[in-house]
Write an enzyme that holds these catalytic residues in place. Structure first.
Site, PDB file in Angstrom:
ATOM      1  N   GLU A 158       2.983  -7.567   6.878  1.00  0.00           N
ATOM      2  CA  GLU A 158       4.291  -7.286   7.461  1.00  0.00           C
ATOM      3  C   GLU A 158       4.616  -5.819   7.236  1.00  0.00           C
ATOM      4  OE1 GLU A 158       4.515 -10.070   5.169  1.00  0.00           O
ATOM      5  OE2 GLU A 158       4.507 -11.632   6.691  1.00  0.00           O
ATOM      6  N   ASN A 188       8.776   1.670  10.376  1.00  0.00           N
ATOM      7  CA  ASN A 188       7.744   2.400   9.628  1.00  0.00           C
ATOM      8  C   ASN A 188       6.558   2.738  10.543  1.00  0.00           C
ATOM      9  OD1 ASN A 188       6.023   3.492   7.769  1.00  0.00           O
ATOM     10  ND2 ASN A 188       6.267   1.865   6.245  1.00  0.00           N
ATOM     11  N   ILE A 210       0.880  -1.173   0.000  1.00  0.00           N
ATOM     12  CA  ILE A 210       0.000   0.000   0.000  1.00  0.00           C
ATOM     13  C   ILE A 210       0.915   1.221   0.000  1.00  0.00           C
ATOM     14  CG2 ILE A 210      -0.244  -0.054   2.524  1.00  0.00           C
ATOM     15  CD1 ILE A 210      -3.107   1.096   2.141  1.00  0.00           C
ATOM     16  N   ALA A 211       0.635   2.162  -0.864  1.00  0.00           N
ATOM     17  CA  ALA A 211       1.466   3.372  -0.917  1.00  0.00           C
ATOM     18  C   ALA A 211       0.678   4.515  -1.540  1.00  0.00           C
ATOM     19  CB  ALA A 211       2.731   3.116  -1.725  1.00  0.00           C
ATOM     20  N   TYR A 219      -2.306   1.092  10.461  1.00  0.00           N
ATOM     21  CA  TYR A 219      -2.808  -0.268  10.711  1.00  0.00           C
ATOM     22  C   TYR A 219      -3.415  -0.380  12.115  1.00  0.00           C
ATOM     23  CZ  TYR A 219       0.147  -1.118   6.644  1.00  0.00           C
ATOM     24  OH  TYR A 219       0.730  -1.052   5.407  1.00  0.00           O
TER      25      TYR A 219
END
Ligand SMILES: CC(C)(COP(=O)(O)OP(=O)(O)OC[C@H]1O[C@@H](n2cnc3c(N)ncnc32)[C@H](O)[C@@H]1OP(=O)(O)O)[C@@H](O)C(=O)NCCC(=O)NCCS
Length: 220
Positions: free
Chosen positions: A139, A144, A105-106, A151
């Site tokens: 993961e 990060n 995801i970015a 999350y």
């Protein structure tokens, strides 16, 4: 700007790779994306697009059945026809037995902090539900913190660690997983989060595109 999500297609690979290069140190080949996109039973990829006008309605199967993404055009009203809006973020989820694994995801750097990461994650949750996943897992680099915050907000909790998982610098991965995503408690949490996200995206709709924006809308 209006932000909306839809299923990724092979035509999107180049734009996705540009965001990937700006976001990660290890990259997927175009062939890897093609392979993923050709396995929709167990692999779903989505893109977020930016539009200066209310986005067109979605037509794909998942959107018509449920979910945040399908509501976005209704929220903002429908005023435009389909166009090739620039991609500002992307994400993917794999199904492994009953587990949805968020693979990536970015969000493009200039567009971060506007709710697009959340919009993408919500769509990935919907895609996982559509593939009949019971829980979600992923993961993330131990360093990060930004992604971990996202999350945590969506109910992922640390459940383990993979030592030296990232080959570029030998960093450990934190494994994060949700409770069962069909449980009434998780569905209620999601409902509340989505309500807040709707409000945030409505505000974003009145904001101009970010400065230093090199992603020009492709609208004639
Ligand atoms: C992680 C990422 C996808 C988040 O996308 P985003 O669009 O910037 O995030 P959003 O604006 O939707 O924010 C959602 C939540 O993420 C967290 N978050 C976002 N930016 C943050 C920051 N600068 N500091 C701490 N938490 C942050 C917060 O929990 C935030 O919720 P809040 O606004 O209620 O605090 C984005 O930062 C990114 O592309 N990072 C590089 C790629 C990456 O690391 N991907 C994850 C791989 S596991």
């Amino acid at each position: 700007m209006y932000y909306f999500v839809e299923r990724m297609t092979e035509d999107d690979i180049e734009q996705v790779q540009a965001i990937e290069r700006a976001s990660f140190s290890t990259l997927w080949s175009a062939n890897t994306y093609r392979h993923e996109l050709r396995s929709p039973a167990t692999s779903r990829y989505v893109v977020a697009r930016a539009s200066p006008t209310p986005p067109p309605p979605r037509t794909d199967r998942t959107a018509s059945r449920r979910g945040l993404a399908s509501l976005i055009p209704m929220l903002f009203g429908r005023q435009t026809s389909t166009h090739d809006f620039p991609i500002v973020g992307y994400g993917g989820v794999w199904l492994s037995v009953d587990e949805g694994h968020i693979t990536t995801i970015a969000v493009a750097p200039a567009y971060r902090g506007r709710g697009i990461g959340e919009l993408l994650l919500n769509e990935l949750i919907d895609q996982a539900l559509d593939m009949h996943a019971d829980v979600l897992t992923l993961e993330v680099r131990v360093s990060n913190i930004v992604a971990q915050q996202l999350y945590l907000k969506y109910g992922f909790r640390p459940t383990g660690r993979r030592l030296r998982y990232y080959t570029d610098n030998g960093e450990d991965a934190l494994i994060m997983s949700t409770e069962p995503i069909r449980s009434p408690a998780y569905q209620e949490k999601l409902r509340q989060l989505r309500e807040r996200l709707f409000a945030r995206l409505r505000e974003e709709a009145n904001e101009p595109a970010p400065l230093h924006n090199n992603l020009q809308p492709r609208i004639e």
